[in-house]
Design a protein around this motif. Sequence first.
Motif, short mmCIF file in Angstrom:
data_model
loop_
_atom_site.label_atom_id
_atom_site.label_comp_id
_atom_site.label_asym_id
_atom_site.label_seq_id
_atom_site.Cartn_x
_atom_site.Cartn_y
_atom_site.Cartn_z
N ASP A 55 18.58 -6.69 -1.83
CA ASP A 55 17.55 -7.69 -2.09
C ASP A 55 16.23 -7.48 -1.35
O ASP A 55 15.22 -8.08 -1.73
N HIS A 56 16.21 -6.66 -0.30
CA HIS A 56 15.04 -6.63 0.58
C HIS A 56 14.50 -5.23 0.82
O HIS A 56 13.96 -4.94 1.89
N ASP A 57 14.62 -4.37 -0.18
CA ASP A 57 14.02 -3.04 -0.13
C ASP A 57 12.57 -3.16 -0.61
O ASP A 57 12.32 -3.38 -1.80
N PRO A 103 11.72 -11.01 -3.25
CA PRO A 103 11.40 -11.05 -1.83
C PRO A 103 10.46 -9.91 -1.45
O PRO A 103 10.44 -8.86 -2.12
N PRO A 104 9.68 -10.08 -0.40
CA PRO A 104 8.73 -9.02 -0.02
C PRO A 104 9.41 -7.74 0.43
O PRO A 104 8.89 -6.64 0.25
N GLU A 115 0.83 -1.21 0.00
CA GLU A 115 0.00 0.00 0.00
C GLU A 115 0.86 1.25 0.00
O GLU A 115 0.52 2.26 -0.65
N ARG A 116 1.98 1.21 0.70
CA ARG A 116 2.89 2.36 0.72
C ARG A 116 3.47 2.59 -0.67
O ARG A 116 3.57 3.74 -1.14
N ALA A 117 3.84 1.50 -1.34
CA ALA A 117 4.38 1.64 -2.69
C ALA A 117 3.33 2.14 -3.68
O ALA A 117 3.61 2.96 -4.56
N LEU A 118 2.09 1.66 -3.54
CA LEU A 118 1.01 2.13 -4.40
C LEU A 118 0.78 3.62 -4.23
O LEU A 118 0.55 4.35 -5.20
N ALA A 119 0.82 4.08 -2.98
CA ALA A 119 0.58 5.49 -2.70
C ALA A 119 1.64 6.38 -3.34
O ALA A 119 1.38 7.57 -3.61
N ALA A 120 2.82 5.82 -3.61
CA ALA A 120 3.90 6.59 -4.21
C ALA A 120 4.00 6.38 -5.72
O ALA A 120 4.98 6.78 -6.33
N ASN A 122 11.19 -3.51 -4.45
CA ASN A 122 10.67 -4.81 -4.87
C ASN A 122 9.21 -4.73 -5.30
O ASN A 122 8.79 -5.46 -6.22
N HIS A 123 8.44 -3.87 -4.67
CA HIS A 123 7.06 -3.72 -5.12
C HIS A 123 6.99 -3.02 -6.48
O HIS A 123 6.08 -3.29 -7.27
N ARG A 124 7.93 -2.17 -6.76
CA ARG A 124 7.98 -1.59 -8.11
C ARG A 124 8.23 -2.67 -9.15
O ARG A 124 7.68 -2.62 -10.26
N GLN A 125 9.04 -3.67 -8.79
CA GLN A 125 9.25 -4.80 -9.71
C GLN A 125 7.93 -5.55 -9.95
O GLN A 125 7.65 -5.98 -11.07
#
Length: 376
Positions: A341-343, A171-172, A23-28, A347-350
Amino acid sequence: MTARFAFVLEQTLGHVAHTRNLERALAATDWIDGTVVKLPYEPRGSLERLPGLRNWSLRASLMARSALRRRLGEGGLDAAFIHTQVAALLSAGVMRAVPTVVSLDATPANFDEVGEAYGHRRGQPLAEAAKAAVNRRAFLAAAALVTWSRLAADSLVGDYGVPAARVRVIPPGVDLSLFRPVERPAGADGLVRVLFVGGDFARKGGPDVLAALQGVPEAEVDVVTGSERVQVPASVRCRVHRGLRPGDPALLDLYRRADVFALPTRGDCLPQVLAEAAASGLPLVATATGAIPEVVHDGSNGFLVPVGSPSDLRLALRRLVDSPTLRQAMGEASLEVARRDHDAMANHRQIFSLLAEVSQLDSAIRQTNHPFEARN
């Protein structure tokens, strides 16, 4: 142009934090019109408490399919994202209509390998064959699959016949703005602070940590757990913390005050606390169960010890307690692993890019003013 994506996610254990980071990545991100559907683990009504619907796989699958059909009734979707495969089991029909990425932390075969520690046992051959067939059907209906580890990716290919080209390891990740290294204050009386975080104290190896520290009087330990029964030896300096949720400020403070992170788990696929500890700049001591060696690189950012061996755990902890230089070097190596590997944001942008790819919108979006980047 704007992409219309639906995200359907389980809300069990570490998947809650995964959803929060998504959700944080979507908001950005300004090129996605995203719908997030959260699947609660606890039954919400009398219907879901019926004997058959107490089964999480069935209940999650029904909720996911219903949510996706409802969202499709409100308007078209360019792609969907379902986490985990448990929630995707009954959505093969939806996946044929909408390009879908199925995400998973572990395959059923992976879980079978570590299941004894959870009290899980394989069923009879016919039941296991049926389970494999149901999961294979969902995996093959997906346009692409995301796994949290290389271990799970290899299992999809080797155990379920998924083409390797359709599998991505992402990875998440963790929120690097929350989990970050700080200048650590010295512990009481100059003691080295060890941190253990495990909801299931026994399965996560908590008793082994306490047993190992009986031979390391220069250390103290903070135990974060949901278990009520924690028997602390008289010779071990220990503080027990209960009721701390992921992202709790008190938990973040414990990471920042710690010098070493220990998780000698008896059975796990990929515990997210290791990524949190790595992002906090801590040397890691863990067992080599599941995909843990993908986070803990023995001799580089920590040590891997045998399962159920307090003596080996003691030796590893002793090396770190005795050497501030080694702790610093391994902590810096952990931080490098976490940032690479764990940002969670990266990773959500990927994942968003993969959704655009399977929906065949990627080229169109790249030609607009909405590239695969988050807003500043």
